[in-house]
Design a protein around this motif. Sequence first.
Motif, mmCIF file in Angstrom:
data_model
loop_
_atom_site.group_PDB
_atom_site.id
_atom_site.type_symbol
_atom_site.label_atom_id
_atom_site.label_comp_id
_atom_site.label_asym_id
_atom_site.label_seq_id
_atom_site.Cartn_x
_atom_site.Cartn_y
_atom_site.Cartn_z
ATOM 1 N N ARG A 218 0.805 -1.216 0.000
ATOM 2 C CA ARG A 218 0.000 0.000 0.000
ATOM 3 C C ARG A 218 0.848 1.280 0.000
ATOM 4 O O ARG A 218 0.367 2.344 -0.379
ATOM 5 C CB ARG A 218 -0.958 0.011 1.191
ATOM 6 N N THR A 219 2.108 1.202 0.437
ATOM 7 C CA THR A 219 2.992 2.370 0.381
ATOM 8 C C THR A 219 4.058 2.226 -0.706
ATOM 9 O O THR A 219 4.888 3.116 -0.878
ATOM 10 C CB THR A 219 3.688 2.594 1.728
ATOM 11 N N SER A 253 0.226 10.011 1.618
ATOM 12 C CA SER A 253 0.864 8.717 1.801
ATOM 13 C C SER A 253 0.587 8.139 3.185
ATOM 14 O O SER A 253 0.514 8.861 4.180
ATOM 15 C CB SER A 253 2.382 8.858 1.614
ATOM 16 N N ARG A 254 0.459 6.796 3.221
ATOM 17 C CA ARG A 254 0.317 6.113 4.505
ATOM 18 C C ARG A 254 1.671 5.775 5.121
ATOM 19 O O ARG A 254 1.721 5.153 6.186
ATOM 20 C CB ARG A 254 -0.486 4.825 4.310
#
Length: 630
Positions: A218-219, A253-254
């Motif tokens: 996910r990043t 962004s996570r």
Amino acid sequence: MAGQREQQWQLPAPIEGDPLHPVNLPPALKAVLFRRGLHTNASLEALLSDQPLPAAHDHFPELEAALQRLKKACHDHEAIAICGDYDADGMTSTALLMRAFAAMGAAPQAAIPSRMADGYGLNPGMVEELHTAGVGLLVTVDNGVAAHEALTRAEELNVEVILTDHHTLPASRPKALALIHPATTPEGSPYAGLAGVGLAYVLARELAAELNKPEAIRTARDLFCIGTVADMAPLTGANRVLLKDGLKHLHRSRCAGVQALQQLAGLGDRPLRADDIGFQLAPRINAVGRIGEPALVVDLLTADDPNQAFELGRRCDALNRQRRELCDAIEAEAIALLDSDPSPLPAFLLLAQSHWHHGVIGIVAARLVERYQRPAALLASDSDGLMRASVRAPEGFAVDQALQHCTALLERHGGHPAAGGFTVRIDAVSALHEKLNDLAADWLIHRGDSLLVEPEALLELQQINHEFWKDLQQLEPFGAGHPKPLFWARGCRVADQQALRGGHLRLTLEQNNVERQAIVWRWPDHAVLPQTVDVAFHLTQNHWRGETRFQLEVKSLRAHHNVMELHRPQGRYRVERLEPDGLKLVNPSGDVLVCRVNQEGVLDSEDSRAEHPYVAGLLKEACVGLGLRP
């Protein structure tokens, strides 16, 4: 020796009619695209629309072998060493795989050499230490293909290696379980321009798909964006597709480390552009690998706690300030060495000082290339009797090939066309410089000695507005392989000028009662600015104290003239612009021809000589040079 080289403007060739008629863009932008060779619907579609990428399995022949081994490692919670490089590409690649492999069940650990203590790339000592620690699988990122001794040692110790690298492949295939490299892709592959972080992203994405764990990456796209721009990878093909989409989400962004860097850079909560990465985020990461320990960046980009990430980011910020001071000092010293030498400027700039810092000499070499438009190598002391160098070069001079020609004089070397590095014995430096100088001299003969300024399209100041800016954004992201358009404007009056700290110059330019702000970086103190100028520039926006203005980032200035000369074998032709839309052509014999150019850029004259193809060609070229066509 003069610090600034003579500049020669080379204006673009005329364009007949409107060859990109279906494209809904301003004439200046259509001229840029056409002159860059985008003549077909397919090439324009690839640039202006979002096209899906082909399956990576069909483009990387050894990807499947890598995935099968990594699936086993994740299933067995196996230790994996991620062996990266100490630049932004290598550090973001390492962090990307650290996060992804951990989320998929493996036990990854970072193994990045110290720039000062170990030098570039995987080495036998690292392999032995990791083997002793119980690591049986290494994945290299952004390095490895040239690590012959380390790969041989890994084979001897039964340590398996997956190589992901984009540097020049050696003549024989490196020893490894799998090789993921752009050179192994088919001709015309969109993956051919991937940097190290792009290869790491493909590997992580495909592994997450095989294990059905999409949350594990996910990043990953965020780190891909930063590493790709920081490494100046060509923004075409897969890089463009992935970056264009990734920039839409990067500001949210996570990854706590990415958020910390944005906060420290003062970027705010807005979608980011490639420039924001290149000038704000990437330097804070690169500085660590240059003068600190790269583990700091890996810790930053793998941190989950925002407070911890912010503190790590502050340490990166401090190192970046220190890096800037070192670069400025070494650059000043390098320029002083060149200026104090009474002999002509060599074709290849090679400067050596024992006290220079290894970590920043590459940045300074790049600045010298920009200033002098010649290949440059800066050398600093390494171990006893050796010097280590960073090399940079203008487009067209292949660094990797040049170093390959000098193999007999070098202890080790590596790189790609635009940049590289080598280690050389002190007693071989003179012979090396002579060899490199001969190679650069041959190249320089064909390229020419002046600094070439090549504007792509005419753009009047009154055409610079929010609508034009919106159209320009359709062509983003800009970077290597797809640079910002270089526009030019004629007859701009310098309404105001202000010297800034650092040797820069702020201008207010006026053309046809329209004013625009401009900035000239590193303006020479002794240079006299003409009152009316032609200016070659990139169009940017300046964000300051909540206000946004258009700004011309000036690349070249020259005194404005309404007359130009065209040199032909038959002699010299003189062309004068007759305001507002006329031309007067005088041939070598003194004969005169007058014509006008209508709003469509078509020549209109009662003189039948203007219809002759040779004369029409002269007039069309003059139309571009004197600002009657974009």
